[in-house]
Design an enzyme around this catalytic site. Structure first.
Site, PDB file in Angstrom:
ATOM      1  N   LEU A  62       5.180 -26.423 -46.405  1.00  0.00           N
ATOM      2  CA  LEU A  62       3.772 -26.344 -45.989  1.00  0.00           C
ATOM      3  C   LEU A  62       2.901 -27.215 -46.872  1.00  0.00           C
ATOM      4  O   LEU A  62       2.954 -27.093 -48.099  1.00  0.00           O
ATOM      5  CB  LEU A  62       3.258 -24.912 -46.181  1.00  0.00           C
ATOM      6  N   GLY A 103       3.557 -19.741 -51.943  1.00  0.00           N
ATOM      7  CA  GLY A 103       3.444 -20.949 -52.768  1.00  0.00           C
ATOM      8  C   GLY A 103       2.137 -21.681 -52.506  1.00  0.00           C
ATOM      9  O   GLY A 103       1.485 -22.175 -53.437  1.00  0.00           O
ATOM     10  N   TYR A 146      14.554  -7.754 -39.051  1.00  0.00           N
ATOM     11  CA  TYR A 146      13.099  -7.621 -39.191  1.00  0.00           C
ATOM     12  C   TYR A 146      12.768  -6.750 -40.406  1.00  0.00           C
ATOM     13  O   TYR A 146      12.015  -7.167 -41.296  1.00  0.00           O
ATOM     14  CB  TYR A 146      12.551  -6.990 -37.912  1.00  0.00           C
ATOM     15  N   TYR A 160       4.958 -12.451 -56.849  1.00  0.00           N
ATOM     16  CA  TYR A 160       3.893 -13.445 -57.067  1.00  0.00           C
ATOM     17  C   TYR A 160       2.663 -12.787 -57.683  1.00  0.00           C
ATOM     18  O   TYR A 160       1.972 -13.385 -58.510  1.00  0.00           O
ATOM     19  CB  TYR A 160       3.519 -14.140 -55.748  1.00  0.00           C
ATOM     20  N   ARG A 187       7.881  -4.555 -25.730  1.00  0.00           N
ATOM     21  CA  ARG A 187       7.529  -3.299 -26.395  1.00  0.00           C
ATOM     22  C   ARG A 187       7.029  -2.275 -25.367  1.00  0.00           C
ATOM     23  O   ARG A 187       6.746  -2.621 -24.214  1.00  0.00           O
ATOM     24  CB  ARG A 187       6.490  -3.546 -27.489  1.00  0.00           C
TER      25      ARG A 187
HETATM   26  N1  UDP Z   1      10.572   2.061 -25.469  1.00  0.00           N
HETATM   27  C1  UDP Z   1      10.830   2.636 -24.232  1.00  0.00           C
HETATM   28  N2  UDP Z   1      10.808   1.821 -23.140  1.00  0.00           N
HETATM   29  C2  UDP Z   1      10.537   0.499 -23.190  1.00  0.00           C
HETATM   30  C3  UDP Z   1      10.247  -0.074 -24.446  1.00  0.00           C
HETATM   31  C4  UDP Z   1      10.286   0.728 -25.567  1.00  0.00           C
HETATM   32  O1  UDP Z   1      11.065   3.852 -24.135  1.00  0.00           O
HETATM   33  O2  UDP Z   1      10.536  -0.140 -22.119  1.00  0.00           O
HETATM   34  C5  UDP Z   1      10.594   2.929 -26.659  1.00  0.00           C
HETATM   35  C6  UDP Z   1      11.463   2.414 -27.795  1.00  0.00           C
HETATM   36  O3  UDP Z   1      12.796   2.848 -27.636  1.00  0.00           O
HETATM   37  C7  UDP Z   1      10.784   3.072 -28.989  1.00  0.00           C
HETATM   38  C8  UDP Z   1       9.311   3.154 -28.568  1.00  0.00           C
HETATM   39  O4  UDP Z   1       9.295   2.985 -27.159  1.00  0.00           O
HETATM   40  O5  UDP Z   1      11.270   4.377 -29.186  1.00  0.00           O
HETATM   41  C9  UDP Z   1       8.456   2.065 -29.176  1.00  0.00           C
HETATM   42  O6  UDP Z   1       9.110   0.848 -28.986  1.00  0.00           O
HETATM   43  P1  UDP Z   1       8.424  -0.561 -29.219  1.00  0.00           P
HETATM   44  O7  UDP Z   1       9.409  -1.583 -28.785  1.00  0.00           O
HETATM   45  O8  UDP Z   1       7.085  -0.559 -28.607  1.00  0.00           O
HETATM   46  O9  UDP Z   1       8.192  -0.668 -30.786  1.00  0.00           O
HETATM   47  P2  UDP Z   1       8.947  -0.112 -32.083  1.00  0.00           P
HETATM   48  O10 UDP Z   1       8.040   0.943 -32.586  1.00  0.00           O
HETATM   49  O11 UDP Z   1      10.295   0.479 -31.711  1.00  0.00           O
HETATM   50  O12 UDP Z   1       9.061  -1.285 -32.951  1.00  0.00           O
END
Ligand code: UDP
Length: 319
Positions: A62, A103, A146, A160, A187
């Site tokens: 960067l 950095g 992640y 840092y 999600r």
């Molecule tokens: N989930 C669900 N159906 C979907 C997507 C997610 O039931 O189509 C559930 C997932 O298994 C989790 C919760 O919703 O228990 C939240 O999932 P998300 O992917 O939003 O974020 P996370 O908190 O798991 O990072």
């Protein structure tokens, strides 16, 4: 005039933060590779005299010529389906990318704010989760790319802070929802919204009794803005999220009702290592930032449904 450098600025949170800093009179230097961010999230700022966009991958070296006062590291795939699709890049963004942005902060003597996550708590044994809880993460499970990268990023940020006396802050962000989430995000909220509005089955994973605590994006932005701009918080780690806890089946039913959808609920297999419960302890945010979420879930979901309705109808005005 102060300048903020935001990585992941074209993403869901990055773009809302960019808008907030512009509205507060800051200059924003915005960086995004468009791996999961989208140009339309920032299109309304094109030509703005306090906005500059750089298409760039934070895992590359960067260099920024101008002085910077604040750096927000928000780049990173954040949806489980994204970080499963890009496992190695996710790890690079929150290791090499964090190193590069730290950095840069050191070189500019800029304040640094890391976007961390409730995922550092893993599938927690302590409920709700205070910042003092060390977490329960499977280091080799599918979510580890992640979780462990974010944990590494936190450790590096603190290194840092201690070694270079850098002014750092870590926001542990719990589940957030709102406009600018992608239709294909994967999600729970965007999936349920899209399915409900299309009249398709709403896919609830497992028995749907796992919980999450959902924070509307405007509340999140307010919390992060206060954490980034308040004095005397160097080295702090603060949970930012909504402490109201809901089951995923309850959320699915609420979204079906709000969208007046006839979609049935379809139970699907629970993804591996899916956390059973999640809810932030936000006493620290209340005390240090005088902050707590104010948007009721039903209202936030209505605003989100309006956005998804426009998105699905192909309205080009939607950002
Ligand atoms: N989930 C669900 N159906 C979907 C997507 C997610 O039931 O189509 C559930 C997932 O298994 C989790 C919760 O919703 O228990 C939240 O999932 P998300 O992917 O939003 O974020 P996370 O908190 O798991 O990072």
């Amino acid at each position: 005039m102060a300048t903020v450098f935001i990585t992941g600025a074209a993403g869901f949170l990055g773009s809302h933060l960019t808008d907030r800093f512009i509205a507060e009179g800051w200059r924003v230097v915005a960086l995004d590779s468009f791996l999961t961010g989208a140009p339309e999230n920032l299109a309304h700022l094109a030509g703005h005299d306090r906005f500059r966009f750089i298409r760039y991958d934070v895992t590359q070296y960067l260099f920024v010529a101008e002085p910077l006062d604040l750096i927000l590291h928000f780049a990173c795939p954040a949806s489980p389906s994204d970080y499963l699709a890009y496992p190695i890049h996710t790890m690079k963004v929150d290791s090499i990318g964090t190193l590069h942005s730290l950095g840069l902060a050191k070189a500019k003597r800029a304040r640094y704010l890391l976007a961390s996550t409730s995922e550092v708590y893993g599938d927690p044994e302590v409920h709700p989760q205070p910042e003092s809880y060390w977490g329960r993460v499977n280091p080799i499970g599918p979510r580890s790319v992640y979780d462990e990268a974010k944990r590494f990023s936190e450790a590096l940020t603190m290194a840092y802070h201690h070694a270079h006396k850098l002014d750092t802050r870590i926001a542990r962000i719990f589940n957030v929802y709102g406009p600018r989430m992608r239709v294909q995000d994967g999600r729970a909220v965007p999936n349920f919204m899209t399915q409900a509005l299309r009249g398709e089955p709403i896919t609830v994973y497992g028995d749907g009794q796992q919980t999450r605590s959902l924070c509307f994006v405007s509340d999140l932005v307010e919390g992060v803005f206060r954490l980034a701009t308040s004095e005397g918080l160097s080295g702090e780690v603060v949970n930012i999220g909504n402490p109201e806890e809901h089951t995923m089946e309850g959320l699915a039913r609420m979204i079906a009702e709000i969208t007046s959808s006839q979609s049935p609920i379809q139970f699907r297999e629970l993804p591996l290592d899916d956390p059973r419960r999640r809810r932030p302890e936000i006493e620290k945010a209340r005390r240090l930032l005088n902050w707590e979420p104010v948007m009721p879930l039903a209202e936030g979901l209505c605003l989100t449904a309006d956005y998804f309705r426009m998105k699905l109808s192909g309205d080009s005005r939607v950002q």
